[in-house]
Design a protein around this motif. Structure first.
Motif, PDB file in Angstrom:
ATOM      1  N   GLY A 143     122.808 -10.029  86.678  1.00  0.00           N
ATOM      2  CA  GLY A 143     122.405  -9.481  85.386  1.00  0.00           C
ATOM      3  C   GLY A 143     121.278 -10.237  84.714  1.00  0.00           C
ATOM      4  O   GLY A 143     120.873  -9.892  83.605  1.00  0.00           O
ATOM      5  N   PHE A 144     120.759 -11.281  85.359  1.00  0.00           N
ATOM      6  CA  PHE A 144     119.641 -12.022  84.784  1.00  0.00           C
ATOM      7  C   PHE A 144     118.363 -11.196  84.875  1.00  0.00           C
ATOM      8  O   PHE A 144     118.101 -10.569  85.889  1.00  0.00           O
ATOM      9  CB  PHE A 144     119.424 -13.353  85.518  1.00  0.00           C
ATOM     10  CG  PHE A 144     120.416 -14.416  85.156  1.00  0.00           C
ATOM     11  CD1 PHE A 144     120.210 -15.235  84.063  1.00  0.00           C
ATOM     12  CD2 PHE A 144     121.557 -14.600  85.922  1.00  0.00           C
ATOM     13  CE1 PHE A 144     121.125 -16.217  83.726  1.00  0.00           C
ATOM     14  CE2 PHE A 144     122.480 -15.578  85.594  1.00  0.00           C
ATOM     15  CZ  PHE A 144     122.264 -16.392  84.494  1.00  0.00           C
ATOM     16  N   VAL A 145     117.588 -11.207  83.784  1.00  0.00           N
ATOM     17  CA  VAL A 145     116.282 -10.545  83.744  1.00  0.00           C
ATOM     18  C   VAL A 145     115.253 -11.574  83.281  1.00  0.00           C
ATOM     19  O   VAL A 145     115.578 -12.514  82.553  1.00  0.00           O
ATOM     20  CB  VAL A 145     116.286  -9.317  82.794  1.00  0.00           C
ATOM     21  CG1 VAL A 145     117.216  -8.232  83.321  1.00  0.00           C
ATOM     22  CG2 VAL A 145     116.659  -9.721  81.383  1.00  0.00           C
ATOM     23  N   PRO A 146     113.987 -11.416  83.700  1.00  0.00           N
ATOM     24  CA  PRO A 146     112.943 -12.362  83.283  1.00  0.00           C
ATOM     25  C   PRO A 146     112.756 -12.355  81.762  1.00  0.00           C
ATOM     26  O   PRO A 146     112.880 -11.320  81.116  1.00  0.00           O
ATOM     27  CB  PRO A 146     111.688 -11.847  83.975  1.00  0.00           C
ATOM     28  CG  PRO A 146     112.180 -11.008  85.099  1.00  0.00           C
ATOM     29  CD  PRO A 146     113.481 -10.408  84.633  1.00  0.00           C
ATOM     30  N   ILE A 147     112.464 -13.519  81.220  1.00  0.00           N
ATOM     31  CA  ILE A 147     112.153 -13.653  79.795  1.00  0.00           C
ATOM     32  C   ILE A 147     110.637 -13.697  79.668  1.00  0.00           C
ATOM     33  O   ILE A 147     109.978 -14.526  80.306  1.00  0.00           O
ATOM     34  CB  ILE A 147     112.768 -14.928  79.197  1.00  0.00           C
ATOM     35  CG1 ILE A 147     114.284 -14.805  79.192  1.00  0.00           C
ATOM     36  CG2 ILE A 147     112.230 -15.193  77.803  1.00  0.00           C
ATOM     37  CD1 ILE A 147     114.990 -16.018  78.631  1.00  0.00           C
ATOM     38  N   THR A 148     110.099 -12.821  78.846  1.00  0.00           N
ATOM     39  CA  THR A 148     108.651 -12.804  78.644  1.00  0.00           C
ATOM     40  C   THR A 148     108.251 -13.436  77.322  1.00  0.00           C
ATOM     41  O   THR A 148     107.114 -13.864  77.156  1.00  0.00           O
ATOM     42  CB  THR A 148     108.117 -11.358  78.703  1.00  0.00           C
ATOM     43  OG1 THR A 148     108.826 -10.560  77.758  1.00  0.00           O
ATOM     44  CG2 THR A 148     108.311 -10.778  80.100  1.00  0.00           C
ATOM     45  N   ASP A 149     109.191 -13.511  76.377  1.00  0.00           N
ATOM     46  CA  ASP A 149     108.918 -14.124  75.079  1.00  0.00           C
ATOM     47  C   ASP A 149     109.567 -15.511  75.057  1.00  0.00           C
ATOM     48  O   ASP A 149     110.791 -15.623  75.066  1.00  0.00           O
ATOM     49  CB  ASP A 149     109.483 -13.256  73.955  1.00  0.00           C
ATOM     50  CG  ASP A 149     109.282 -13.865  72.571  1.00  0.00           C
ATOM     51  OD1 ASP A 149     108.627 -14.928  72.450  1.00  0.00           O
ATOM     52  OD2 ASP A 149     109.797 -13.274  71.604  1.00  0.00           O
ATOM     53  N   PRO A 150     108.782 -16.576  75.027  1.00  0.00           N
ATOM     54  CA  PRO A 150     109.347 -17.926  75.097  1.00  0.00           C
ATOM     55  C   PRO A 150     109.996 -18.418  73.802  1.00  0.00           C
ATOM     56  O   PRO A 150     110.510 -19.530  73.759  1.00  0.00           O
ATOM     57  CB  PRO A 150     108.141 -18.788  75.466  1.00  0.00           C
ATOM     58  CG  PRO A 150     106.978 -18.064  74.883  1.00  0.00           C
ATOM     59  CD  PRO A 150     107.321 -16.595  75.008  1.00  0.00           C
ATOM     60  N   THR A 151     110.006 -17.606  72.767  1.00  0.00           N
ATOM     61  CA  THR A 151     110.601 -18.011  71.486  1.00  0.00           C
ATOM     62  C   THR A 151     112.067 -18.398  71.683  1.00  0.00           C
ATOM     63  O   THR A 151     112.847 -17.649  72.261  1.00  0.00           O
ATOM     64  CB  THR A 151     110.507 -16.860  70.458  1.00  0.00           C
ATOM     65  OG1 THR A 151     109.148 -16.466  70.345  1.00  0.00           O
ATOM     66  CG2 THR A 151     111.045 -17.288  69.106  1.00  0.00           C
ATOM     67  N   GLY A 152     112.421 -19.552  71.208  1.00  0.00           N
ATOM     68  CA  GLY A 152     113.811 -19.996  71.245  1.00  0.00           C
ATOM     69  C   GLY A 152     114.254 -20.638  72.539  1.00  0.00           C
ATOM     70  O   GLY A 152     115.422 -20.986  72.677  1.00  0.00           O
ATOM     71  N   LEU A 153     113.355 -20.795  73.492  1.00  0.00           N
ATOM     72  CA  LEU A 153     113.737 -21.452  74.740  1.00  0.00           C
ATOM     73  C   LEU A 153     113.892 -22.953  74.516  1.00  0.00           C
ATOM     74  O   LEU A 153     113.205 -23.532  73.670  1.00  0.00           O
ATOM     75  CB  LEU A 153     112.701 -21.181  75.831  1.00  0.00           C
ATOM     76  CG  LEU A 153     112.604 -19.730  76.298  1.00  0.00           C
ATOM     77  CD1 LEU A 153     111.502 -19.568  77.334  1.00  0.00           C
ATOM     78  CD2 LEU A 153     113.938 -19.248  76.855  1.00  0.00           C
ATOM     79  N   PRO A 154     114.775 -23.600  75.263  1.00  0.00           N
ATOM     80  CA  PRO A 154     115.030 -25.028  75.038  1.00  0.00           C
ATOM     81  C   PRO A 154     113.873 -25.942  75.427  1.00  0.00           C
ATOM     82  O   PRO A 154     113.814 -27.087  74.975  1.00  0.00           O
ATOM     83  CB  PRO A 154     116.264 -25.309  75.896  1.00  0.00           C
ATOM     84  CG  PRO A 154     116.292 -24.241  76.914  1.00  0.00           C
ATOM     85  CD  PRO A 154     115.641 -23.041  76.288  1.00  0.00           C
ATOM     86  N   ARG A 155     112.944 -25.455  76.252  1.00  0.00           N
ATOM     87  CA  ARG A 155     111.798 -26.254  76.698  1.00  0.00           C
ATOM     88  C   ARG A 155     110.805 -25.302  77.355  1.00  0.00           C
ATOM     89  O   ARG A 155     111.174 -24.197  77.746  1.00  0.00           O
ATOM     90  CB  ARG A 155     112.236 -27.343  77.666  1.00  0.00           C
ATOM     91  CG  ARG A 155     112.891 -26.810  78.911  1.00  0.00           C
ATOM     92  CD  ARG A 155     113.618 -27.911  79.709  1.00  0.00           C
ATOM     93  NE  ARG A 155     114.548 -27.287  80.632  1.00  0.00           N
ATOM     94  CZ  ARG A 155     115.777 -26.909  80.334  1.00  0.00           C
ATOM     95  NH1 ARG A 155     116.268 -27.118  79.133  1.00  0.00           N
ATOM     96  NH2 ARG A 155     116.558 -26.335  81.236  1.00  0.00           N
ATOM     97  N   PRO A 156     109.580 -25.711  77.517  1.00  0.00           N
ATOM     98  CA  PRO A 156     108.606 -24.859  78.219  1.00  0.00           C
ATOM     99  C   PRO A 156     109.054 -24.630  79.663  1.00  0.00           C
ATOM    100  O   PRO A 156     109.684 -25.495  80.269  1.00  0.00           O
ATOM    101  CB  PRO A 156     107.311 -25.673  78.176  1.00  0.00           C
ATOM    102  CG  PRO A 156     107.501 -26.662  77.090  1.00  0.00           C
ATOM    103  CD  PRO A 156     108.973 -26.940  77.017  1.00  0.00           C
TER     104      PRO A 156
END
Length: 119
Positions: A92-105
């Motif tokens: 069920g994992f999908v790619p994240i395109t918006d990096p907002t809120g990610l724990p690190r780059p």
């Protein structure tokens, strides 16, 4: 690294799969921030791959995620994981395109979960 301390409840958890007294797989969830947690240390020993162990571990973690009220399970993609990216899509994992809120780059995938009462 003290795995037990780094993955201590109540916000974190760590699973170990055993066969004949030997560790064959691991998976952990680490609370990152707000409603997010991160799947960490999902590993299956090469002699036990393709037996459904990773799927079982991810399935076992979902009730914990829901009970804690997390809304998103993050997964960081490392270059050595190129061969496994399609498998994470099965969970069920999908790619994240918006990096907002990610724990690190970095490159991440996520499972998005409904809020309590939305399911």
């Amino acid at each position: 690294l003290d795995v037990a301390a780094a993955n201590a409840p109540p916000d974190n958890t760590f699973l170990v799969a055993m066969r004949a007294g030997h560790v064959v797989a691991t998976a952990g969830l680490l609370h990152t921030a707000g409603p997010d947690c991160e799947l960490r240390r999902l590993f299956v020993h090469r002699d036990h791959r393709r037996e459904g162990i990773a799927t079982a571990l991810v399935s076992e973690l979902l009730p914990f995620v829901k009970q804690r009220g997390y809304r998103r399970i993050l997964l960081e993609l490392h270059p050595y994981m190129k061969e496994t990216v399609k498998r994470y899509g099965r969970y069920g994992f999908v790619p994240i395109t918006d990096p907002t809120g990610l724990p690190r780059p970095g490159d991440f995938m996520a499972i998005h979960l409904p809020a309590s009462g939305d399911d």
